[in-house]
Every structure is written in structure tokens, then in C-alpha cells.
Design a protein around this motif. Structure first.
Motif, PDB file in Angstrom:
ATOM      1  N   ASP A 124       0.833  -1.205   0.000  1.00  0.00           N
ATOM      2  CA  ASP A 124       0.000   0.000   0.000  1.00  0.00           C
ATOM      3  C   ASP A 124       0.867   1.254   0.000  1.00  0.00           C
ATOM      4  O   ASP A 124       0.593   2.216  -0.741  1.00  0.00           O
ATOM      5  CB  ASP A 124      -0.925   0.005   1.215  1.00  0.00           C
ATOM      6  CG  ASP A 124      -2.025  -1.041   1.109  1.00  0.00           C
ATOM      7  OD1 ASP A 124      -2.281  -1.497  -0.026  1.00  0.00           O
ATOM      8  OD2 ASP A 124      -2.610  -1.401   2.139  1.00  0.00           O
ATOM      9  N   GLU A 127       2.622   1.512  -3.442  1.00  0.00           N
ATOM     10  CA  GLU A 127       1.699   1.908  -4.503  1.00  0.00           C
ATOM     11  C   GLU A 127       1.346   3.384  -4.412  1.00  0.00           C
ATOM     12  O   GLU A 127       1.324   4.102  -5.424  1.00  0.00           O
ATOM     13  CB  GLU A 127       0.431   1.057  -4.421  1.00  0.00           C
ATOM     14  CG  GLU A 127      -0.566   1.351  -5.532  1.00  0.00           C
ATOM     15  CD  GLU A 127      -1.799   0.494  -5.407  1.00  0.00           C
ATOM     16  OE1 GLU A 127      -2.226  -0.103  -6.411  1.00  0.00           O
ATOM     17  OE2 GLU A 127      -2.361   0.422  -4.282  1.00  0.00           O
ATOM     18  N   LYS A 131       2.247   6.078  -7.394  1.00  0.00           N
ATOM     19  CA  LYS A 131       1.174   6.825  -8.060  1.00  0.00           C
ATOM     20  C   LYS A 131       1.376   8.331  -7.913  1.00  0.00           C
ATOM     21  O   LYS A 131       1.083   9.107  -8.831  1.00  0.00           O
ATOM     22  CB  LYS A 131      -0.179   6.404  -7.482  1.00  0.00           C
ATOM     23  CG  LYS A 131      -0.632   5.032  -7.954  1.00  0.00           C
ATOM     24  CD  LYS A 131      -2.016   4.677  -7.414  1.00  0.00           C
ATOM     25  CE  LYS A 131      -2.491   3.349  -7.987  1.00  0.00           C
ATOM     26  NZ  LYS A 131      -3.825   2.972  -7.478  1.00  0.00           N
ATOM     27  N   LEU A 150       4.079  -0.749 -10.505  1.00  0.00           N
ATOM     28  CA  LEU A 150       2.648  -0.799 -10.205  1.00  0.00           C
ATOM     29  C   LEU A 150       2.032  -2.107 -10.702  1.00  0.00           C
ATOM     30  O   LEU A 150       1.183  -2.701 -10.023  1.00  0.00           O
ATOM     31  CB  LEU A 150       1.940   0.405 -10.827  1.00  0.00           C
ATOM     32  CG  LEU A 150       2.253   1.756 -10.177  1.00  0.00           C
ATOM     33  CD1 LEU A 150       1.651   2.900 -10.989  1.00  0.00           C
ATOM     34  CD2 LEU A 150       1.724   1.795  -8.742  1.00  0.00           C
ATOM     35  N   ALA A 151       2.482  -2.577 -11.878  1.00  0.00           N
ATOM     36  CA  ALA A 151       1.990  -3.859 -12.386  1.00  0.00           C
ATOM     37  C   ALA A 151       2.443  -5.003 -11.481  1.00  0.00           C
ATOM     38  O   ALA A 151       1.686  -5.946 -11.199  1.00  0.00           O
ATOM     39  CB  ALA A 151       2.475  -4.081 -13.815  1.00  0.00           C
ATOM     40  N   SER A 154       0.298  -5.231  -8.401  1.00  0.00           N
ATOM     41  CA  SER A 154      -0.963  -5.914  -8.684  1.00  0.00           C
ATOM     42  C   SER A 154      -0.774  -7.421  -8.731  1.00  0.00           C
ATOM     43  O   SER A 154      -1.584  -8.196  -8.203  1.00  0.00           O
ATOM     44  CB  SER A 154      -1.550  -5.422 -10.014  1.00  0.00           C
ATOM     45  OG  SER A 154      -1.880  -4.055  -9.949  1.00  0.00           O
ATOM     46  N   GLU A 155       0.324  -7.878  -9.349  1.00  0.00           N
ATOM     47  CA  GLU A 155       0.592  -9.312  -9.442  1.00  0.00           C
ATOM     48  C   GLU A 155       0.838  -9.905  -8.055  1.00  0.00           C
ATOM     49  O   GLU A 155       0.386 -11.010  -7.748  1.00  0.00           O
ATOM     50  CB  GLU A 155       1.801  -9.556 -10.338  1.00  0.00           C
ATOM     51  CG  GLU A 155       1.535  -9.266 -11.809  1.00  0.00           C
ATOM     52  CD  GLU A 155       2.789  -9.407 -12.658  1.00  0.00           C
ATOM     53  OE1 GLU A 155       3.814  -9.881 -12.129  1.00  0.00           O
ATOM     54  OE2 GLU A 155       2.734  -9.046 -13.850  1.00  0.00           O
ATOM     55  N   ARG A 157      -0.366  -8.839  -5.248  1.00  0.00           N
ATOM     56  CA  ARG A 157      -1.630  -8.900  -4.526  1.00  0.00           C
ATOM     57  C   ARG A 157      -2.466 -10.093  -4.982  1.00  0.00           C
ATOM     58  O   ARG A 157      -3.121 -10.751  -4.174  1.00  0.00           O
ATOM     59  CB  ARG A 157      -2.401  -7.595  -4.727  1.00  0.00           C
ATOM     60  CG  ARG A 157      -1.850  -6.458  -3.861  1.00  0.00           C
ATOM     61  CD  ARG A 157      -2.680  -5.233  -3.991  1.00  0.00           C
ATOM     62  NE  ARG A 157      -2.297  -4.233  -3.001  1.00  0.00           N
ATOM     63  CZ  ARG A 157      -2.288  -2.940  -3.226  1.00  0.00           C
ATOM     64  NH1 ARG A 157      -2.617  -2.475  -4.418  1.00  0.00           N
ATOM     65  NH2 ARG A 157      -1.940  -2.096  -2.271  1.00  0.00           N
ATOM     66  N   LEU A 158      -2.452 -10.352  -6.270  1.00  0.00           N
ATOM     67  CA  LEU A 158      -3.166 -11.518  -6.765  1.00  0.00           C
ATOM     68  C   LEU A 158      -2.574 -12.794  -6.196  1.00  0.00           C
ATOM     69  O   LEU A 158      -3.294 -13.692  -5.749  1.00  0.00           O
ATOM     70  CB  LEU A 158      -3.122 -11.562  -8.294  1.00  0.00           C
ATOM     71  CG  LEU A 158      -3.982 -10.530  -9.034  1.00  0.00           C
ATOM     72  CD1 LEU A 158      -3.726 -10.613 -10.530  1.00  0.00           C
ATOM     73  CD2 LEU A 158      -5.457 -10.758  -8.751  1.00  0.00           C
ATOM     74  N   SER A 225      -9.032 -12.460 -11.175  1.00  0.00           N
ATOM     75  CA  SER A 225      -8.772 -11.073 -11.571  1.00  0.00           C
ATOM     76  C   SER A 225      -8.782 -10.234 -10.306  1.00  0.00           C
ATOM     77  O   SER A 225      -8.835 -10.766  -9.193  1.00  0.00           O
ATOM     78  CB  SER A 225      -9.839 -10.584 -12.563  1.00  0.00           C
ATOM     79  OG  SER A 225     -11.101 -10.481 -11.917  1.00  0.00           O
ATOM     80  N   GLN A 226      -8.741  -8.927 -10.474  1.00  0.00           N
ATOM     81  CA  GLN A 226      -8.735  -8.059  -9.301  1.00  0.00           C
ATOM     82  C   GLN A 226      -9.986  -8.246  -8.451  1.00  0.00           C
ATOM     83  O   GLN A 226      -9.940  -8.154  -7.228  1.00  0.00           O
ATOM     84  CB  GLN A 226      -8.632  -6.590  -9.742  1.00  0.00           C
ATOM     85  CG  GLN A 226      -7.284  -6.202 -10.303  1.00  0.00           C
ATOM     86  CD  GLN A 226      -6.179  -6.200  -9.254  1.00  0.00           C
ATOM     87  OE1 GLN A 226      -6.442  -6.129  -8.064  1.00  0.00           O
ATOM     88  NE2 GLN A 226      -4.941  -6.309  -9.692  1.00  0.00           N
TER      89      GLN A 226
END
Length: 471
Positions: A124, A127, A131, A150-151, A154-155, A157-158, A225-226
Motif C-alpha cells: 500500500d 503503490e 502513483k 505498479l503492475a 498488482s501481481e 496482490r493476486l 482477476s482483481q
């Protein structure tokens, strides 16, 4: 000098080129303050070592002067870069924070602090910083690196939402009425069918016995997915009774679900297949058994009212089949509503109140070609639990349900419409005696009161179960 630290294109992790982080300096939006005690020669040597992919030596060189130069912006920045690329992330974070305490808009320190947050898994914080930097419209190379980070966040977190659990359990218990029959079968038959002197046989004999139960299973939750998660699970269970081998049973179950998580709103689409095997002791040739197969598909909506309250609505359709006794086959529609409430304070107690109803439609008629065993069932259940010590918790539930036959004289010749009232109580304790393992001891009691006496029964089950999870 090359661009910012790149993201490994295969693994999605940060592959730090030791000298690359210096390019964060290109993003600095204001000149570095140079206090009078700056050591220009030291800084040049440190930069050269970092550029030569030797951040560890640069870190040692800089650390020797920390008691003199700490607070100098350029020194703290170089120390942070050397520490980060040497794997000393905590020291790097402290150094970058010292830079930002003096120069809050120092984009280079912000960028490398975000890298440090990413490395230690503070996604967090990382990110938010990336941003913020992206909004400053940095040079193309820097923008590309930021987007890759950033990508990668996301990965990660998945991947963090992927959970596999393998478990096994063993139970010891005692069942006082494993066939669920009345105390006085002969009198009950006379009331229900006006037959005198019928003695119990086979499944009609009231049986009590100790038992041993075992089970193994696996559950996997994985990201799609998210917003979407998938779930699959399976288990096998068995129960064996002492001196009552005909009633030994085995159960296998497969489960799958797709889960949409919208924060306050969640939808879950479920499918379950369950196979139950039990020979029983019914007369006949071929012998009817208690084998049962059921398939259920449904959806559940969960609404988080507040941090302590959650509302759930469910609907499902089911098919239940008895391979060796198909007169019992039926299809069901099921609805439920549930409110879960948690309470603050010691033990973190929670309570869940559930109401449910089903319409069970028989697939086949009885021998008269008119009557069938269709029915309606409705009920309510209250469940609660609370911790009483660090590894000890209490739980309990109370339930009540009503059954009404849809067809006249479906279960008796002397009673037109059968009506049953079933109540049950469970009380127990959970003890987490080691990591991943717990002991559950419980008492379960149930009583069915029916206007057809043959369906009256009382049952008690006392058991203790050890369950361990291996992942």
C-alpha cells in the motif's frame, strides 16, 4: 548511468541493478542542500562504487561516517541507495526518510523509498508513492519503471490471495440413536398404520454405539482477476461403528465456487456434489441401501453493513437421489437469510442468526400412483462463539425446523398430513494446542416431535475431533 531499477519480466519481482537506483537523482525537483560538513570526495567514491555494481563496499564506506554526516541530504540519499541495493532495506528506509524530512518533494528519495517499501512487502505504501510520482509526469524511462512496479504490485496482490489448505482429522464419539427411531417402535407403528404387534427389524431397531471417524481434504482459493476469486475443494470422510458394521458410512464431496468481491458487496456462485454410502440393514432383494447422491448449485450475496455486521442472502437448487431406493428421490429449491454480528472486547465474540426454507418435490409417486413424499421445511438457527483464552474458545448453536408433508397419507395411513418439529442443540470447545492443529470436543442433542409417532426420536452424540492443517 542507466534507468531506474527494472522489474523482472518473468517473476514480477524487483531485480535491483546496484548502480541503477542512482538515476532517481535525475528526478530530484530541487537542488540538494549541501551543508558545510559535506564530504565531496566521499560522495564521489560512493557514487563510483555504486555505478560499478559494488553497493556493499559503498555501504561500508558511507556507514563509517554516519555519526558525522547523518542529516546531510546527499549523504543520506547515497547511504539509502547503497543500503537498499545491498539488501539492508530497513536501514535504507531510515536513510530515505531522513532525506524527505528535510526535502519532502525530493522525487529521487520518494522513488527509492517506494522501491524499499515494495521490497519489504509494504504494497500500500509503495503503490501510493509510485502513483504520486506518476502524477508528476516524470521522464519516459522513469514512467516506464513506475508502471512496471505498479503492475508488479498488482501481481503480488493476486498471488497473495492464493491459499492452499490440506487437512486431516480423526474423531472419537458415541451416538445414542444412530438409526433415529422411537423408543417404542411397536406402539408407534400401531399409531401410524393401525398394525398391532409389529416388532422392529433392520433399520427400525434402535442402535447405539461408539464410533471412529476420519477425514482428509483440500481447499484452494485462487485469484482470477482483481475482483474475482475461484475456489475448489474436496474431502473424503468415513465413520465406523463398533459392532454395527452395516451402518458404517463414507462420504465424498467436491466443491467449486466463483467469488466476486466488491468490497462492501460480495457475490458467491457455488456448486457442490456429495456422495454418501451406507449399506444399512433394510430387508428386501435387492436390498435397499441408504446410499445418497446430491448436487447443489446456488448463489449467495453478502453485504457488509458495517465493520461488525454482515447480511447474507442465499438461493439454491438441489437434486437428491437414492440409487437403491429411488422412491425417496426429490428436487429442492432453497432460500436463506443470515445476519452475522461480531462484538468487541475480550474473546471477540460473534453471533450468527440464520433463517431458511426449502420446497422438496418428490420425483416419483408411491405405489398408489397419487401420493408422494413432497414436503416443505422451514427453520431458524442461532450460532455463537467466543474466546476464553489465547488458544481456547467456546461455541454453540441452537436450531429449530418444521416439516409439513404436501401429500395426504404420504407417511402414514392413519394421519393425513405429517408434521414434524425438530430441535437441536450443540455445545463445544475448541483448543488450538499447536500451530495448525486444534481439538474440538462437543455434545450434540436433537429431538424430533411428529404427529406420526414412528418419526419421534431423541438422539445424543458426544465426540472429540483432532484436525490439523498442513499448509
Amino acid at each position: 548511468m542507466q534507468g531506474l531499477t527494472e522489474i523482472d519480466s518473468v517473476g514480477g519481482g524487483a531485480s535491483s541493478r546496484p548502480h541503477a537506483a542512482l538515476l532517481g537523482l535525475l528526478l530530484i525537483t530541487s537542488c540538494l542542500a549541501m551543508p558545510v560538513f559535506a564530504d565531496t570526495k566521499l560522495f564521489q567514491e560512493a557514487k563510483a562504487l555504486i555505478a560499478a555494481s559494488n553497493p556493499k563496499q559503498a555501504y561500508v564506506l558511507l556507514l563509517a561516517k554516519e555519526n558525522v554526516l547523518a542529516g546531510n541530504v546527499e549523504y543520506d540519499y547515497l547511504l539509502g541507495v547503497a543500503a537498499l541495493d545491498s539488501g539492508k532495506v530497513d536501514e535504507a528506509i531510515i536513510a530515505f526518510e531522513r532525506v524527505l524530512a528535510v526535502q519532502p518533494n525530493n522525487a529521487g528519495a520518494q522513488l527509492d523509498l517506494a522501491r524499499a517499501y515494495f521490497t519489504v512487502g509494504s504494497l500500500d505504501l509503495a503503490e501510493g508513492t509510485f502513483k504520486k510520482l506518476r502524477a508528476l509526469n516524470p521522464p519516459p524511462a522513469a514512467m516506464m519503471a513506475i508502471e512496471r512496479y505498479l503492475a508488479a504490485i498488482s501481481e503480488r496482490r493476486l498471488a497473495a490471495r492464493r491459499m492452499l489448505s490440506l487437512w486431516a482429522e480423526m474423531a472419537l464419539g458415541y451416538d445414542t440413536n444412530l438409526t433415529g427411531v422411537p423408543n417404542d417402535f411397536t406402539t408407534a407403528v400401531q399409531q401410524a398404520f393401525d398394525l398391532v404387534g409389529v416388532l422392529p427389524t433392520g433399520n427400525s431397531i434402535k442402535r447405539k454405539a461408539p464410533y471412529l471417524g476420519t477425514g482428509v481434504g483440500a481447499d484452494l482459493l485462487f485469484p482470477i482477476s482483481q475482483r474475482w476469486n475461484g475456489y475448489v475443494g474436496a474431502d473424503l470422510r468415513g465413520r465406523g461403528y463398533k459392532r454395527e458394521a452395516e451402518f458404517n458410512s463414507g462420504t465424498g464431496e467436491l466443491r467449486a465456487a466463483a467469488i466476486w468481491d466488491g468490497g462492501q458487496h460480495q457475490f458467491r456462485f457455488n456448486s457442490t456434489y456429495n456422495a454418501f454410502a451406507q449399506r444399512g440393514d433394510a430387508p428386501g432383494e435387492p436390498q435397499p441401501t441408504n446410499d445418497r447422491r446430491s448436487a447443489v448449485s446456488g448463489t449467495e450475496y453478502r453485504y457488509t453493513i458495517s465493520s461488525v455486521n454482515q447480511l447474507s442472502l442465499g438461493a439454491a437448487a438441489a437434486q437428491t437421489r437414492f440409487p437403491r431406493n429411488n422412491i425417496e428421490d426429490f428436487n429442492s429449491t432453497i432460500a436463506s437469510i443470515s445476519l452475522l454480528t461480531s462484538f468487541g472486547g475480550r474473546g471477540a465474540p460473534l453471533m450468527q442468526l440464520t433463517g431458511f426454507g426449502s420446497r422438496d418435490r418428490a420425483v416419483r409417486k408411491l405405489a398408489d400412483g397419487v401420493t408422494d413424499k413432497s414436503k416443505r421445511v422451514s427453520g431458524v438457527r442461532l450460532y455463537g462463539q467466543s474466546g476464553i483464552a489465547e488458544k481456547l474458545s467456546l461455541f454453540g448453536s441452537i436450531g429449530y425446523s418444521k416439516r409439513r408433508d404436501d401429500s395426504a397419507f404420504a407417511r402414514a395411513t392413519t394421519v393425513e398430513y405429517g408434521r414434524d418439529n425438530l430441535a437441536d442443540v450443540t455445545l463445544g470447545v475448541n483448543w488450538r494446542f499447536r500451530a495448525g492443529c486444534n481439538l474440538r470436543a462437543q455434545w450434540f442433542g436433537s429431538r424430533n416431535d411428529s404427529n406420526i409417532s414412528i418419526y419421534d426420536y431423541t438422539r445424543h452424540d458426544v465426540s472429540s475431533t483432532i484436525r490439523c492443517e498442513f499448509l
